[in-house]
Design a protein around this motif. Structure first.
Motif, PDB file in Angstrom:
ATOM      1  N   UNK A  81     -40.754 -20.121 -31.703  1.00 20.93           N
ATOM      2  CA  UNK A  81     -39.820 -20.365 -32.799  1.00 20.93           C
ATOM      3  C   UNK A  81     -40.479 -20.139 -34.163  1.00 20.93           C
ATOM      4  N   UNK A  82     -41.797 -20.365 -34.258  1.00 18.54           N
ATOM      5  CA  UNK A  82     -42.470 -20.166 -35.542  1.00 18.54           C
ATOM      6  C   UNK A  82     -42.482 -18.695 -35.936  1.00 18.54           C
ATOM      7  N   UNK A  83     -42.572 -17.814 -34.936  1.00 16.88           N
ATOM      8  CA  UNK A  83     -42.582 -16.382 -35.265  1.00 16.88           C
ATOM      9  C   UNK A  83     -41.263 -15.970 -35.924  1.00 16.88           C
ATOM     10  N   UNK A  84     -40.152 -16.547 -35.415  1.00 18.77           N
ATOM     11  CA  UNK A  84     -38.845 -16.233 -35.996  1.00 18.77           C
ATOM     12  C   UNK A  84     -38.689 -16.910 -37.357  1.00 18.77           C
ATOM     13  N   UNK A  85     -39.097 -18.192 -37.438  1.00 20.65           N
ATOM     14  CA  UNK A  85     -38.887 -18.940 -38.683  1.00 20.65           C
ATOM     15  C   UNK A  85     -39.701 -18.356 -39.832  1.00 20.65           C
ATOM     16  N   UNK A  86     -40.973 -18.053 -39.565  1.00 13.61           N
ATOM     17  CA  UNK A  86     -41.815 -17.525 -40.647  1.00 13.61           C
ATOM     18  C   UNK A  86     -41.417 -16.112 -41.048  1.00 13.61           C
ATOM     19  N   UNK A  87     -40.873 -15.362 -40.096  1.00  9.62           N
ATOM     20  CA  UNK A  87     -40.343 -14.044 -40.467  1.00  9.62           C
ATOM     21  C   UNK A  87     -39.157 -14.205 -41.411  1.00  9.62           C
ATOM     22  N   UNK A  88     -38.297 -15.180 -41.127  1.00  7.89           N
ATOM     23  CA  UNK A  88     -37.153 -15.439 -41.993  1.00  7.89           C
ATOM     24  C   UNK A  88     -37.601 -15.985 -43.352  1.00  7.89           C
ATOM     25  N   UNK A  92     -37.298 -14.557 -47.518  1.00  5.70           N
ATOM     26  CA  UNK A  92     -36.655 -15.353 -48.574  1.00  5.70           C
ATOM     27  C   UNK A  92     -37.576 -15.578 -49.762  1.00  5.70           C
ATOM     28  N   UNK A  93     -38.853 -15.184 -49.668  1.00  7.29           N
ATOM     29  CA  UNK A  93     -39.818 -15.458 -50.733  1.00  7.29           C
ATOM     30  C   UNK A  93     -39.835 -14.328 -51.758  1.00  7.29           C
ATOM     31  N   UNK A  94     -39.491 -14.598 -53.003  1.00  8.55           N
ATOM     32  CA  UNK A  94     -39.451 -13.535 -54.014  1.00  8.55           C
ATOM     33  C   UNK A  94     -40.819 -13.003 -54.387  1.00  8.55           C
ATOM     34  N   UNK A  95     -41.907 -13.702 -54.036  1.00  9.48           N
ATOM     35  CA  UNK A  95     -43.248 -13.183 -54.301  1.00  9.48           C
ATOM     36  C   UNK A  95     -43.787 -12.389 -53.112  1.00  9.48           C
ATOM     37  N   UNK A  96     -43.081 -12.409 -51.990  1.00 10.17           N
ATOM     38  CA  UNK A  96     -43.494 -11.635 -50.822  1.00 10.17           C
ATOM     39  C   UNK A  96     -42.698 -10.340 -50.690  1.00 10.17           C
ATOM     40  N   UNK A  97     -41.380 -10.405 -50.903  1.00  9.14           N
ATOM     41  CA  UNK A  97     -40.525  -9.219 -50.828  1.00  9.14           C
ATOM     42  C   UNK A  97     -40.056  -8.842 -52.229  1.00  9.14           C
ATOM     43  N   UNK A 102     -33.052 -12.763 -47.587  1.00  8.38           N
ATOM     44  CA  UNK A 102     -32.516 -14.060 -47.159  1.00  8.38           C
ATOM     45  C   UNK A 102     -32.434 -14.963 -48.380  1.00  8.38           C
ATOM     46  N   UNK A 103     -31.320 -15.648 -48.496  1.00  6.13           N
ATOM     47  CA  UNK A 103     -31.116 -16.604 -49.588  1.00  6.13           C
ATOM     48  C   UNK A 103     -31.454 -17.989 -49.046  1.00  6.13           C
ATOM     49  N   UNK A 104     -32.620 -18.491 -49.425  1.00  2.00           N
ATOM     50  CA  UNK A 104     -33.082 -19.762 -48.875  1.00  2.00           C
ATOM     51  C   UNK A 104     -32.802 -20.927 -49.790  1.00  2.00           C
ATOM     52  N   UNK A 105     -32.576 -22.081 -49.196  1.00  4.11           N
ATOM     53  CA  UNK A 105     -32.371 -23.318 -49.955  1.00  4.11           C
ATOM     54  C   UNK A 105     -33.312 -24.363 -49.398  1.00  4.11           C
ATOM     55  N   UNK A 106     -34.153 -24.933 -50.271  1.00  6.39           N
ATOM     56  CA  UNK A 106     -35.160 -25.879 -49.807  1.00  6.39           C
ATOM     57  C   UNK A 106     -36.552 -25.345 -50.104  1.00  6.39           C
ATOM     58  N   UNK A 107     -37.536 -25.966 -49.492  1.00  9.14           N
ATOM     59  CA  UNK A 107     -38.926 -25.591 -49.718  1.00  9.14           C
ATOM     60  C   UNK A 107     -39.317 -24.424 -48.814  1.00  9.14           C
ATOM     61  N   UNK A 108     -39.396 -23.246 -49.411  1.00  6.50           N
ATOM     62  CA  UNK A 108     -39.794 -22.060 -48.658  1.00  6.50           C
ATOM     63  C   UNK A 108     -41.215 -21.614 -49.023  1.00  6.50           C
ATOM     64  N   UNK A 109     -42.072 -22.578 -49.384  1.00  4.62           N
ATOM     65  CA  UNK A 109     -43.446 -22.261 -49.714  1.00  4.62           C
ATOM     66  C   UNK A 109     -43.599 -21.921 -51.186  1.00  4.62           C
ATOM     67  N   UNK A 122     -34.829 -26.981 -44.061  1.00  7.26           N
ATOM     68  CA  UNK A 122     -34.400 -25.880 -44.939  1.00  7.26           C
ATOM     69  C   UNK A 122     -33.095 -25.263 -44.449  1.00  7.26           C
ATOM     70  N   UNK A 123     -32.442 -24.566 -45.364  1.00 12.56           N
ATOM     71  CA  UNK A 123     -31.193 -23.882 -45.050  1.00 12.56           C
ATOM     72  C   UNK A 123     -31.274 -22.452 -45.562  1.00 12.56           C
ATOM     73  N   UNK A 124     -30.435 -21.594 -44.995  1.00 16.40           N
ATOM     74  CA  UNK A 124     -30.497 -20.190 -45.405  1.00 16.40           C
ATOM     75  C   UNK A 124     -29.167 -19.502 -45.124  1.00 16.40           C
ATOM     76  N   UNK A 125     -29.029 -18.345 -45.749  1.00 17.55           N
ATOM     77  CA  UNK A 125     -27.915 -17.445 -45.471  1.00 17.55           C
ATOM     78  C   UNK A 125     -28.341 -16.051 -45.914  1.00 17.55           C
ATOM     79  N   UNK A 126     -27.581 -15.056 -45.526  1.00 19.03           N
ATOM     80  CA  UNK A 126     -27.906 -13.683 -45.898  1.00 19.03           C
ATOM     81  C   UNK A 126     -27.754 -13.492 -47.410  1.00 19.03           C
ATOM     82  N   UNK A 127     -28.649 -12.672 -47.973  1.00 18.92           N
ATOM     83  CA  UNK A 127     -28.456 -12.293 -49.377  1.00 18.92           C
ATOM     84  C   UNK A 127     -27.425 -11.162 -49.438  1.00 18.92           C
ATOM     85  N   UNK A 128     -26.909 -10.907 -50.622  1.00 17.21           N
ATOM     86  CA  UNK A 128     -25.924  -9.824 -50.774  1.00 17.21           C
ATOM     87  C   UNK A 128     -26.529  -8.473 -50.408  1.00 17.21           C
ATOM     88  N   UNK A 129     -27.822  -8.315 -50.713  1.00 13.79           N
ATOM     89  CA  UNK A 129     -28.478  -7.046 -50.392  1.00 13.79           C
ATOM     90  C   UNK A 129     -28.588  -6.862 -48.879  1.00 13.79           C
TER      91      UNK A 129
END
Length: 865
Positions: A81-88, A92-97, A102-109, A122-129
């Motif tokens: 599950x960590x492989x999927x979660x950390x990929x997601x 969601x990280x604007x300093x990584x991509x 992914x539009x994340x809500x909560x602490x994403x590092x 944490x919560x998430x949903x697709x970004x418009x892009x």
């Protein structure tokens, strides 16, 4: 017997090879490398597809990350599950991509390396892009494949509308290969893609680079130098040097370095900690404190610089020693048709265009099929509306729906689909308004069918559709570059780490060298005792002293005729009283050799015009002079080169730099000096011997100094004797004669004055720095010395308070008329101009002159080499 039949004997070596190849191919194709079409590895593709299937889109409420991870794990990605979660999380990280999916809500590092919160928080949903990457996936635009348990279908690739591999990059380590692709600016990439389409693929990489300038990292920074970028675009491999953005601010007489952007993938907290460690380990001087003042407004790292430090030098050291300057090694490997390939910029854009062409073609075929099916039904409904009474009668008199369908087919020659649609009609469609709508819809469908057929038949129209969709994406999501580009910059030069301050270079009789800031010496009035200039061994004494700026190059000439190169900042720094370091530890000088002269030049290797218009004049103790173009000494070598070919028993005592139009003054030990124009000495090669410059009196006589006269209006001749006496004389007191004569008297030598130790050409703007053999130093103004006749004895310059003490060295520096009791803080900047005294050679010339020689006794010059 049965068990033996079930055992198959195999070669273990072959089985290992086969198993490992299968494993490595699985890793390459199904885990570690991105597909060139959508830029995704399987896990990222499955996360986005799973979120889309959940209806977890940008216009819907967020869903718990654990819900998303469970969906992806259970249906498509049977791994941890960590492989999927950390990929997601990474998407969601604007300093990584560069463009988060992914539009994340909560602490994403954080950029400090903090871990994200657990998926249950944490919560998430697709970004418009991201939705643009999944658009039209329901229209048979991509191949669908069975999932891991063959119960569901998942896409083999996404029908992306954006060139995701270029704009977001990718990284991964497979077996035997790896990929590391940088992100780029979406606006630039789409412009380049449109240019590729407009030119039907007949476009060069250089042309594409006019649109796609360079990688564009999410953390900003500055690309330092373009060679690596160009190599990456052309070959798929390259090294991009990336710097953080820093500015120097002045506040309350203090300077601060403010870092607002750091290189991509650099951990901010670790960077700050490493800087602090460098300061505590004394690997970086000049930093008093480091603070992280980052907030929601942006990044701000404050480096406080000490008062006596140079901020630019400190910043350059930070670039050199920390991750504030790092490199991104580009390795563009991606899967093309299931096989890994190295791709250049044109390949990447071309593969994306081919993918879009395939997607749009399949989408058009799907839409055409659906339109034709709808048109077919509408035709039947229109027939029914035109014959509505008869249709109603047939339906009313039929015993079952199937009978009605069959009777309608027989009566109106309809298909089963059309007949079934007529039977399923609602009563409201029998109104006149609804009948008009049917005909209007049919006309629109016919137009759509014609348009879709035209797209499939006309490739230009197909490409226009792709272009229009790209332009739409650019208008919605395109932005400005975050990473700046400095095209002409390369690696840091060594001088970047040192301020170009003025130094005093001191060399002792036994070969110890050091550099000391000029500010450590203070001026004294004539006749003073002096201050301690250097701590030497009992049998050693200071013999040479020269001013030079930190960025200058010293050409070092030895008595045996060798030339060495040394940058001033390479000389160890010492205090005024320290001994220094043995010059043999800095240069590869023979044990029985000794430094005899220095030439200081600001830009030896870069100022081509200067080195091809200036010369070096060599003078030996046997009276030989040689003139060679400076260019012959402009290519430094670690082991030095032969600068002059010496005869047995001879040695170099002086080297001067000239512009080819100077007058030369040479003095011998017996107190005579000769003046002649340098044009009488022809230019020779680097290893030539030279010609006679001055005739000596006897075997015990020798030449001890040479000066070049460059400003006859303002310069005077200064001579200093062993016992501290000196005087200034006019240049015109020395008549011009032929090269090779015995010369004329320059000072009245007595037992009280001792022999002459130095001769200089000076002006009132100069100061003298005099060192005696006991290590005492005094600085005085040349203007305090009156001009005397050529044959006078002079005045006392320094009191020698020790028995048998003598003057060892005399050096001239530029003076500051505003300073009386303290040393000038800096010397005039060294210019590459032979007319400027600052570019003159400075060395210790021992010059002793005696009685005047009659011109009739001068011997003709010789031209032996």
């Amino acid at each position: 017997m049965v068990d033996q039949d079930r055992i198959i004997k195999i070669n273990i070596e072959e089985e290992m090879k086969s198993a490992y190849i299968d494993y490595s191919m699985s890793v390459i194709v199904s885990r570690a490398l991105p597909d060139v079409r959508d830029g995704f590895k399987p896990v990222h593709r499955r996360v986005l597809f799973g979120m889309n299937e959940l209806g977890n889109t940008s216009d819907k409420p967020y869903k718990k990350s654990a819900r998303i991870v469970g969906e992806v794990l259970g249906k498509y990605h049977p791994h941890g599950d960590s492989s999927v979660y950390y990929a997601m999380v990474r998407m969601a990280q604007p300093w990584s991509l560069r463009y988060p999916l992914v539009d994340g809500q909560g602490n994403f590092g954080s950029v400090d390396g903090d871990s994200p919160a657990a998926m249950r928080y944490t919560e998430a949903r697709l970004s418009k892009l991201a939705e643009e990457m999944l658009r039209d996936i329901e229209k048979d635009t991509v191949d669908m494949q069975l999932n891991f348990d063959d119960t569901l279908k998942e896409p083999a690739v996404l029908p992306t509308r954006i060139p995701n591999l270029l704009i977001n990059g990718a990284s991964g380590i497979a077996v035997g290969m790896a990929t590391n692709m940088p992100p780029h600016n979406m606006t630039e990439v789409i412009d380049g893609t449109i240019a590729y389409i407009d030119n039907r693929g007949e476009v060069t990489i250089e042309d594409l680079m006019n649109y796609v300038k360079a990688p564009d990292f999410p953390t900003g920074g500055t690309i330092y130098g373009y060679a690596g970028v160009k190599s990456a675009f052309e070959t798929g491999r390259g090294r991009v040097v990336l710097r953080g953005k820093a500015e120097i601010e002045h506040e309350n007489n203090h300077e601060k370095i403010i870092i607002t952007e750091i290189p991509y993938l650099v951990n901010k907290a670790e960077l700050i900690k490493y800087i602090a460690d460098l300061v505590s380990d004394k690997r970086i001087d000049g930093i008093s404190n480091v603070n992280d003042e980052s907030d929601r407004q942006g990044m701000r790292i404050v480096v406080d610089v000490k008062k006596d430090a140079n901020s630019s030098v400190v910043l350059n050291k930070l670039y050199k020693l920390t991750a504030l300057q790092s490199s991104f090694s580009v390795n563009n490997i991606a899967l093309v048709n299931g096989r890994p390939r190295m791709l250049n910029l044109k390949d990447l854009i071309g593969q994306f265009v081919n993918h879009r062409k395939d997607v749009v073609t399949r989408r058009t075929k799907f839409e055409l099929r659906k339109a034709e099916e709808r048109a077919h039904i509408l035709e039947g409904l229109i027939i029914a509306s035109d014959n509505i009474d008869e249709v109603i009668s047939i339906i009313k008199t039929s015993q079952s729906p199937n009978e009605a369908i069959e009777r309608l087919i027989a009566r109106f020659a309809l298909s089963e689909i059309q007949s079934r649609a007529i039977v399923d009609m609602r009563l409201r469609q029998l109104t006149g308004l609804e009948q008009d709508k049917l005909r209007a819809e049919y006309e629109e469908i016919e137009k759509l069918i014609n348009h879709l057929r035209e797209i499939l038949e006309n490739e230009d129209l197909l490409m226009k559709v792709i272009k229009d969709e790209l332009v739409e994406i650019k208008e919605k999501f395109g932005d400005e570059r975050k990473t700046e580009i400095i095209y002409a910059s390369e690696e840091l030069n060594p001088e970047d780490f040192y301020a170009d301050d003025e130094m005093i270079i001191t060399i002792s009789h036994m070969g110890y060298i050091k550099r000391t800031p000029l500010s450590e010496f203070r001026a004294q009035n004539r006749g003073g005792v002096g201050v301690k200039g250097s701590e030497t061994r009992d049998e050693d004494f200071v013999e040479y002293i020269y001013p030079a700026s930190m960025h200058a190059t010293l050409l070092i000439f030895t008595q045996k005729g060798k030339c060495y190169w040394l940058r001033v900042f390479e000389i160890p720094e010492g205090t005024r009283t320290s001994k220094g370091r043995a010059i043999q530890n800095l240069l590869n000088i023979d044990a029985d050799d000794k430094v005899s002269a220095f030439i200081r030049i600001k830009n030896l290797t870069t100022d081509i015009e200067f080195i091809n218009s200036h010369y070096l004049l060599f003078c030996t103790k046997r009276g030989v002079i040689k003139k060679t173009l400076l260019e012959a000494y402009s290519r430094p070598r670690a082991n030095g080169v032969n600068a002059i070919e010496l005869r047995e028993g001879d040695e170099v005592i002086q080297v001067r730099m000239t512009n080819g139009n100077n007058e030369v003054l040479i003095a011998n030990r017996n107190g005579r000096a000769i003046r002649f124009h340098e044009s009488t000495v022809r230019v020779m090669g680097r290893t030539a011997t030279g010609v006679r410059g001055m005739m000596l009196d006897d075997e015990n006589d020798e030449v001890v100094g040479m000066i070049c006269i460059k400003d006859k209006e303002n310069e005077t001749i200064l001579v200093v004797s062993e016992q501290g006496y000196g005087k200034r004389s006019k240049i015109d007191d020395y008549r011009i004669t032929n090269r090779g004569g015995k010369g004329v008297k320059t000072i009245n030598i007595t037992e009280k004055t001792g022999k002459l130790v130095d001769i200089k050409n000076v002006t009132d703007d100069n100061d003298l720095m005099i060192i005696n053999k006991s290590g005492m130093t005094i600085r005085m103004k040349v203007a305090d010395l009156g001009i005397k006749g050529r044959a006078t004895q002079g005045v006392r310059l320094i009191n020698l308070d020790k028995r048998n003490d003598e003057i060892a060295s005399v050096c001239k520096v530029m003076s500051d008329p505003a300073v009386e009791d303290t040393i000038t803080e800096e010397c005039t900047e060294v210019e590459n101009d032979a007319e400027n005294v600052e570019n003159e050679s400075f060395d210790n010339d021992i010059v002793i002159l005696e009685e005047e020689q009659d011109e009739d006794n001068e011997e003709p010059l010789t031209t032996e080499e």
